[in-house]
Design a protein around this motif. Sequence first.
Motif, PDB file in Angstrom:
ATOM      1  N   LEU A  76      -1.489  -2.916   7.934  1.00  0.00           N
ATOM      2  CA  LEU A  76      -1.128  -2.635   6.552  1.00  0.00           C
ATOM      3  C   LEU A  76       0.106  -1.758   6.506  1.00  0.00           C
ATOM      4  CD1 LEU A  76      -3.466  -1.756   3.612  1.00  0.00           C
ATOM      5  CD2 LEU A  76      -1.609  -0.192   4.144  1.00  0.00           C
ATOM      6  N   LEU A  77       1.043  -2.151   5.662  1.00  0.00           N
ATOM      7  CA  LEU A  77       2.278  -1.388   5.469  1.00  0.00           C
ATOM      8  C   LEU A  77       2.475  -1.157   3.983  1.00  0.00           C
ATOM      9  CD1 LEU A  77       5.068  -0.241   6.448  1.00  0.00           C
ATOM     10  CD2 LEU A  77       5.960  -2.556   6.094  1.00  0.00           C
ATOM     11  N   GLU A  78       2.730   0.101   3.607  1.00  0.00           N
ATOM     12  CA  GLU A  78       3.045   0.441   2.223  1.00  0.00           C
ATOM     13  C   GLU A  78       4.510   0.843   2.164  1.00  0.00           C
ATOM     14  OE1 GLU A  78      -1.169   2.154   0.583  1.00  0.00           O
ATOM     15  OE2 GLU A  78       0.026   3.488   1.844  1.00  0.00           O
ATOM     16  N   THR A  79       5.274   0.094   1.370  1.00  0.00           N
ATOM     17  CA  THR A  79       6.705   0.368   1.258  1.00  0.00           C
ATOM     18  C   THR A  79       7.097   0.293  -0.213  1.00  0.00           C
ATOM     19  OG1 THR A  79       8.925  -0.418   1.826  1.00  0.00           O
ATOM     20  CG2 THR A  79       7.167  -2.059   1.838  1.00  0.00           C
ATOM     21  N   GLY A  80       7.551   1.437  -0.751  1.00  0.00           N
ATOM     22  CA  GLY A  80       7.856   1.473  -2.170  1.00  0.00           C
ATOM     23  C   GLY A  80       6.611   1.180  -2.980  1.00  0.00           C
ATOM     24  N   ASN A  81       6.688   0.202  -3.853  1.00  0.00           N
ATOM     25  CA  ASN A  81       5.551  -0.175  -4.681  1.00  0.00           C
ATOM     26  C   ASN A  81       4.862  -1.432  -4.158  1.00  0.00           C
ATOM     27  OD1 ASN A  81       3.958   0.449  -6.968  1.00  0.00           O
ATOM     28  ND2 ASN A  81       4.865  -1.267  -8.062  1.00  0.00           N
ATOM     29  N   THR A  82       5.095  -1.751  -2.886  1.00  0.00           N
ATOM     30  CA  THR A  82       4.598  -2.992  -2.302  1.00  0.00           C
ATOM     31  C   THR A  82       3.660  -2.695  -1.137  1.00  0.00           C
ATOM     32  OG1 THR A  82       6.671  -4.070  -2.894  1.00  0.00           O
ATOM     33  CG2 THR A  82       5.289  -5.189  -1.276  1.00  0.00           C
ATOM     34  N   VAL A  83       2.611  -3.499  -1.030  1.00  0.00           N
ATOM     35  CA  VAL A  83       1.690  -3.445   0.102  1.00  0.00           C
ATOM     36  C   VAL A  83       1.794  -4.758   0.863  1.00  0.00           C
ATOM     37  CG1 VAL A  83      -0.724  -3.347   0.820  1.00  0.00           C
ATOM     38  CG2 VAL A  83       0.095  -1.843  -0.982  1.00  0.00           C
ATOM     39  N   ILE A  84       1.889  -4.654   2.183  1.00  0.00           N
ATOM     40  CA  ILE A  84       1.968  -5.845   3.036  1.00  0.00           C
ATOM     41  C   ILE A  84       0.819  -5.773   4.031  1.00  0.00           C
ATOM     42  CG2 ILE A  84       3.378  -7.139   4.672  1.00  0.00           C
ATOM     43  CD1 ILE A  84       5.813  -5.748   3.286  1.00  0.00           C
TER      44      ILE A  84
END
Length: 811
Positions: free
Chosen positions: A140-148
């Motif tokens: 899981l990666l959280e970048t800005g307002n996005t989750v991947i």
Amino acid sequence: MKRFILVLLIVTISSCSKKTELDFQIQDHIPENSEVFLLSPDLEKFLREVRGNKFLSQSKFALKKNITEQLEHLSILNLKNETGISFSNLSTETPIYTIITIRDSSLIPLDSARNKSIETFKEGNLKYKRVNLNENKFFLLETGNTVIISNSRQNILNSGNQEKLLNSPTFNKAWNASDRNKTSIFLNHALIETKLSDIFQPLKFPGIKSFAEWSVLDIDISESNIKLNGISLNSNDDNILNRFRKIDPQQSEIGKICPGDFISFYSVGFSDFDMLYKNARNSKLDSIPSDYPGILKHARESASIVLTNGNILALNINEMESAKETLAGLGIVSEDFRGSDIIELNEDINFQKFFPGLMTLEIAKFYTVLENFVIYSSNPEALKSMITAFQNSDTLNNKQYFTDLMTSLSSETSMLFVVNSSDFAKKLDNEESTHEFKFNKNSLAALQVINEVDYAHLHVVLSNSEKVAQSNGAEQSSSIKIDSPISKAPVFFKNHRTDQMDIAVQDENNELYLISNKGNVFWKKSMDSQITSPIYQVDLFKNGNQQMAFSTGYHMEVLDRTGKKVKGYPIKFNQPLTQPLSVFDYDNNRTYRFVLTQNKKVYMVGPKGNAIKGFSFENAGSEIIKTPKHIRLGTKDYILIAEEIGKLNILSRQGTIRVPVSEKIDFSENEWFGYQNSFVSTNPRQNLIKISQNGTVSSTDLGLAENNRIVANRNNLVYLNENELSINSKTIDLDFGLYTDPQLFTVRNRTLIAITDTQTQKVYVFNDKAELLEGFPVYGTSQVDIANADLDSKLELLVKGEDNEILLYEF
């Protein structure tokens, strides 16, 4: 001061909200090796629809199993926002997925997980997590307002570092074409290497890898049906779609001869085989002969049909007598089977060489002729099956489930692939396939491709209902309200982007609306006055894009489907137009002639809004009292212009007198029509007036009332005389009322007659045998329009309801 702080707070929150929306861009995080990409506004709802579909829930196949195992944790996650899922390595037992969605604190419900663990890793400036939820592991990666979220650590690193992400102009076009209110699937044809190719091979379809560059399909799933509609986009000269450059789609007629127990058929339609062949030779494929068998020059459709006892190549011929001359001497009669000759060819023909990469065909050793088809096979028994089915009327066109399927598709096609699903599943079982497809009897699946200049329409239908579709009569499907009372009966207007029908309607405030058949208002536009003519559908640029043409009090307007004025329009007049606009398309080739009338004067303009040179009729001898009308009788074109003094001008295309009419006509309010090679109308004195093509005038006393109404076409004559409706000499006694003019429609080879009693607010629809259709009358207050407005098997009827209400009925 407090008020200032409150305003500042509202502005700050609003700004943050807008920034949040801008920060979240799914397409900025898609891996470049994506084979398939799924985009959904509500993934949880979509997954429920998938689970509720009997075919998808009951069937077993490797791809479903592998993806399901990797995405078991989707049922745990709260994916309630727009979500995208990228898939790659689909040909392996462990597909790679990457989920992209908006950052949300409730995304992972840790409290409800029985077993959970989270580890945080840092590589360079990048932080990401490895999550274990109930033995489901992912990164899981959280970048800005996005989750991947992904089962691939490398995909997480690539996304975080903005490396190896999808950057395709063609994909961007597909993205812009998708319906963000529906779940859509994007296919990267060049990378798809799944077992799908193994499925397509026994069905003689060329497969999907070399088909196009990207395709996008919007998905609709019900309990028994799956429908996908979208487009394919191409930039690679080697792809299949480029074979159809400068080729017009054709109506497929293979259902006339294909046996009902077929396994599959794959049809290719072409307006010019020579151009199709040149396109193939211009591709990078090797070993394409410089010439092809002469019989192909006569064909407009080629179809590969898979039967249980052999494979067929069927050629749909334009002119059979000429084709038979080409076939003469190429073989000898080997057998007379039920009155049809089976010809054994002197030399086998390898048709595969002439459809390289487009069709998979066997060597042709025999052929026979059925109606306008030449049918080849390597096996005479397969030809006998074709002959038997045709003679016994056991062909697809006689099957309700097939005609229902075809009404869900467009009438003209470039490529059409139809599978008899249950027999196809049996064939796979016989080949010891690992797939286990659960199809009901008579269920069909279809893929249709309609090529355009820069793209192709795609329609996919999988109907898995065991019941044969039955008519349940007319049922109201929707009610649409507009802002003000409707002034003119609503009409259908084709949406060239979806191959469905939108709705055009004007209100009493001169506002013109374009509305989807689901009730969404695309736009409304103010007109200078009320529309005086029908709203004509035209294709000025001959590219499939539709425009609407009509007249108002002082203008002739042409608008594109976005509501914008087409260059060259409107045409404005200082004095009012005294008759509604007419639109002539003499040869049905979209070379339009727009005809406008002011008092005695006739103006004829072309598609660009310029006056047509060579039309000599400009001024009548007296006031023109009816809209100029084009009528074709046989192969001849006539233009009819009626004058106040009783003169009927029957002109040629050039505006010269073509049929001299010496008698003066006492015109009624009715138009003139072409019927049984004559011109017909009525006069106010009870008579049907008929004028032959040499100008002879005759009349028949039908005992008509002064306010009689008539409508006709080549083979049908309908008139209303007070409360008596006559349809092809069969009379129906209607209740006394106030009736609209009868309307005549030809839709899907059906002739329908509609009439509305505005006093009792009832709409009647009859067939050409004067039989009232099941479910009628229905409520309505205006004239109607009838079309196949969506992609299902039923027709739609459009009518005004209450003052500001549009009603849609299915029947």
